[in-house]
Design a protein around this motif. Structure first.
Motif, short mmCIF file in Angstrom:
data_model
loop_
_atom_site.label_atom_id
_atom_site.label_comp_id
_atom_site.label_asym_id
_atom_site.label_seq_id
_atom_site.Cartn_x
_atom_site.Cartn_y
_atom_site.Cartn_z
N ALA A 170 1.10 -0.95 -0.03
CA ALA A 170 -0.13 -0.07 -0.01
C ALA A 170 0.99 1.40 0.42
O ALA A 170 1.84 0.69 0.61
CB ALA A 170 -1.01 0.11 1.43
N ALA A 171 0.11 2.69 -0.54
CA ALA A 171 1.64 3.63 -0.92
C ALA A 171 0.67 4.90 0.21
O ALA A 171 -0.36 4.37 0.45
CB ALA A 171 0.97 4.27 -1.97
N TYR A 172 1.27 5.18 1.12
CA TYR A 172 1.03 5.84 2.56
C TYR A 172 1.69 7.39 2.28
O TYR A 172 2.68 7.39 2.32
CB TYR A 172 1.05 5.70 3.73
N HIS A 173 0.43 8.49 2.44
CA HIS A 173 1.40 9.82 1.65
C HIS A 173 -0.05 10.51 2.23
O HIS A 173 -1.19 10.07 2.59
CB HIS A 173 2.09 10.13 0.24
N ALA A 174 0.45 11.86 2.21
CA ALA A 174 -0.31 12.85 2.63
C ALA A 174 -2.10 13.49 1.97
O ALA A 174 -2.77 14.03 1.85
CB ALA A 174 -0.18 14.30 3.05
N GLY A 175 -1.44 12.80 0.16
CA GLY A 175 -2.31 13.07 -1.28
C GLY A 175 -3.63 12.32 -0.49
O GLY A 175 -4.65 12.69 -1.69
N ARG A 176 -3.02 11.14 0.50
CA ARG A 176 -3.93 10.44 -0.17
C ARG A 176 -5.45 10.45 0.97
O ARG A 176 -5.45 11.10 1.88
CB ARG A 176 -3.90 8.65 0.17
N LYS A 177 -6.50 9.85 1.03
CA LYS A 177 -7.50 10.09 1.63
C LYS A 177 -7.32 9.60 3.31
O LYS A 177 -6.43 8.96 3.74
CB LYS A 177 -9.02 9.95 1.61
N ALA A 182 -9.32 8.21 5.07
CA ALA A 182 -9.94 6.63 5.54
C ALA A 182 -8.54 5.74 4.67
O ALA A 182 -8.58 4.43 5.49
CB ALA A 182 -11.35 6.41 4.51
N GLU A 183 -8.09 6.07 3.68
CA GLU A 183 -7.43 5.26 2.98
C GLU A 183 -6.46 5.16 3.67
O GLU A 183 -5.45 3.77 3.86
CB GLU A 183 -6.69 5.64 1.71
N ARG A 184 -5.34 5.84 4.30
CA ARG A 184 -3.99 5.91 5.34
C ARG A 184 -4.73 5.02 6.63
O ARG A 184 -3.45 4.34 6.86
CB ARG A 184 -3.64 7.49 5.32
N ASP A 185 -5.38 5.49 7.25
CA ASP A 185 -6.42 4.41 8.57
C ASP A 185 -6.04 3.28 7.82
O ASP A 185 -5.83 2.47 9.28
CB ASP A 185 -7.48 5.30 9.04
N ASP A 186 -6.75 3.15 6.57
CA ASP A 186 -6.66 1.40 6.04
C ASP A 186 -5.28 0.56 5.97
O ASP A 186 -5.61 -0.20 6.95
CB ASP A 186 -8.10 1.83 4.90
N ALA A 187 -4.37 1.42 5.52
CA ALA A 187 -2.96 0.55 5.52
C ALA A 187 -2.52 1.02 6.04
O ALA A 187 -1.99 -0.48 6.85
CB ALA A 187 -2.05 1.94 4.10
N HIS A 188 -2.77 1.93 7.24
CA HIS A 188 -1.88 2.19 8.80
C HIS A 188 -2.19 0.00 9.53
O HIS A 188 -2.16 -0.01 10.06
CB HIS A 188 -2.47 3.10 9.98
#
Length: 552
Positions: free
Chosen positions: A269-276, A278-284
């Motif tokens: 998964a990619a994780y960066h400030a440009g993602r929503k 919810a998407e970042r929380d899901d990846a985490h």
């Protein structure tokens, strides 16, 4: 004398009882001293590796003390976890949280508990303290303890500097200077000094645990072409076992590397400030649950990760400093099992970090803020914005620079201009201060270059950066394992230096500094004015006035 002994015994019993409430059977090194200091009313700066129990310090101190502990942390998800854990340990709702994810009903309940005296802990995101209403209500509560977690964020020296943290010194002043505990896992000497200054800590107890993580193997791979480096990163990550992290410089590269690893069969998964969010929380969460093999991330990912079994951290680009590098590789091997940290180094990538460093505020911005403070001070930040017309973050940055350079003074009533300072002088002094900070940032990048290009023990080099002496090579880095450089490494780690680490010195041109590292032919000195510099011992010995020891 007898009364003093009884008081001390009572204090120890209370401390042990409070520790027992949180399931702490035995204090780790530094924890008890930090708690004792805070309970006695002394400020504390604790620099301790992740997993050493920094949160236990303020939890126990808060339970022994009376009143409410306000805990400032940028990690919203972790705040909720900590609140749940505290309430479960205490068997009652004594911890509350206020941040952007808290609904109106829960917010009202938190304030009601605080004002009724039922709350012992209040967790806040730093942006909450930018709201005048929040600060005013806290002033009415008069908290007895202020905890600043991830305290390196308050420092422009820190690897994760956040403008919202800059207001904390002023907030602390308005709260009546409650006993303050500043906590961080990573802080080189200049960061520590900056934390103390910006928070206004007075004679704090400073506890610094060792920065050494001997279970992490240190490697650097050199590249000339970016395409070859990308292929090497993908090949290496595919071969490494266990879960891991890949750090990149930009959002676009996070997506590219994640896609490349997915093509090779890895769950990524990619994780960066440009993602929503919810998407970042899901990846985490998927990473924590073991559902992802690799997270490819910018530096937006990392703080607050409580995962002990990360087996590798690979950097596809150079971070901005050894502070950042140490913080990021420290997410590997927290279970003390073997782990790998690999930096893929291309000298040209250092230019990208210089670009990210940015430039100073404009003269017009500096002048606008200073004149507004001069004409309307003492004035607080929110009404000040009505006179400057600047965006909040821009104004905060400018105001901080004016404060740091001494042209603007801060008190409980707000900001005011220093007596006798003109707008022209304020602008000039601030720009000189900004240029000084730029030189310091440049020096940190050069220290990263030195780490990447050294033929000596990388662990010695890394520990020296944080002002920690080590007497032997680590045998767990690529240079120690390289027969061609092993002899040099041995000399570098065990030689006796005429300039021991932590020796105060003065340079003819650069002024005061402190020795941070020693090598057979050179020393590393951290100067107040220009940051880190390497000095050839031959030149120092030939010129008696170039560098002299300072007697303290």
């Amino acid at each position: 004398m007898q009364m003093s002994d009884e008081t001390a015994q009572h204090g120890e019993r209370a401390l042990e009882e409070a520790a027992a409430q949180f399931g702490i059977d035995e204090f780790r090194e530094g924890q008890r001293d930090a708690v004792r200091a805070a309970v006695s009313g002394r400020d504390v700066l604790a620099v301790m590796p992740t997993g050493h129990g920094k949160s236990a310090i303020y939890q126990v101190a808060a339970m022994v003390s009376s009143g409410t502990a306000v805990v400032v942390s940028p990690l919203i998800a972790l705040q909720h976890d900590q609140v749940a854990a505290i309430n479960e340990a205490l068997g009652a709702e004594r911890a509350f949280v206020l941040n952007s994810r808290v609904g109106v009903r829960r917010e009202k309940a938190a304030w009601a508990a605080l004002e009724a005296g039922d709350a012992r802990f209040l967790f806040l995101a730093p942006e909450q303290l930018a709201r005048e209403e929040t600060v005013q209500r806290l002033c009415g509560l008069r908290p007895t303890l202020l905890v600043v977690d991830e305290a390196h964020c308050v420092s422009s020296w820190g690897q994760d500097f956040r403008p919202d943290y800059l207001a904390l010194g002023n907030v602390r002043e308005r709260l009546g200077r409650p006993t303050t505990i500043a906590l961080t896992a990573t802080a080189a000497p200049p960061t520590r000094a900056d934390i103390i200054e910006r928070l206004g800590l007075r004679d704090p107890l400073v506890i610094v645990q060792s920065f050494d993580r001997p279970n992490i193997a240190l490697r650097v791979q050199h590249h000339h072409e970016d395409a070859a480096k990308q292929d090497a990163v993908l090949d290496q990550v595919q071969q490494l076992s266990g879960q891991g992290l890949v750090y990149v410089a930009t959002r676009r590269e996070a997506e590219q590397y994640a896609a490349g690893l997915a093509e090779r069969g890895l769950r990524t998964a990619a994780y960066h400030a440009g993602r929503k969010q919810a998407e970042r929380d899901d990846a985490h969460q998927r990473f924590l649950d073991g559902e992802l093999d690799v997270v490819v991330a910018t530096n937006a990912f990392g703080m607050g990760i409580d995962k002990p079994d990360v087996r590798f951290v690979v950097h596809a680009h150079c971070p901005d400093s050894l502070d950042s590098y140490y913080q990021e590789i420290g997410r590997a091997g927290r279970d003390n099992a073997p782990a790998h940290a690999v930096l893929h180094y291309r000298p040209q990538d250092l230019g990208l970090q210089r670009f990210f460093a940015g430039g100073p505020p404009s003269q017009a911005e500096l002048k606008a803020v200073f004149r507004a403070v001069q004409e309307h001070g003492p004035i607080r930040r929110t009404p000040l914005a009505e006179h400057t017309g600047l965006r909040p973050r821009t104004q905060t940055r400018v105001l901080n620079l004016l404060e740091h350079s001494g042209s603007v003074l801060t008190s409980r009533r707000g900001h005011r201009a220093a007596p006798g300072v003109t707008a022209r002088q304020a602008v000039q002094t601030a720009l000189e201060d900004a240029e000084n900070q730029r030189r310091v940032e440049e020096s940190r990048i050069e220290m990263l270059r030195g780490y990447a290009e050294t033929t000596q023990c990388r662990r010695v080099r890394l520990l020296n950066y944080f002002g920690e002496q080590t007497d032997e090579r680590c045998h767990n880095c690529d240079t120690c394992e390289d027969p061609a450089s092993a002899a040099n490494t041995e000399d570098a780690a065990t030689h006796d230096s005429a300039w021991p680490i932590q020796t105060p010195v003065s340079h003819r041109d650069w002024g005061s500094g402190i020795v941070m590292g020693t090598q057979p032919d050179r020393i590393v000195v951290l100067f107040d004015s220009v940051g880190y510099r390497e000095l050839a011992l031959e030149l120092v010995e030939q010129d008696d006035d170039l560098l002299v020891r300072v007697v303290t």
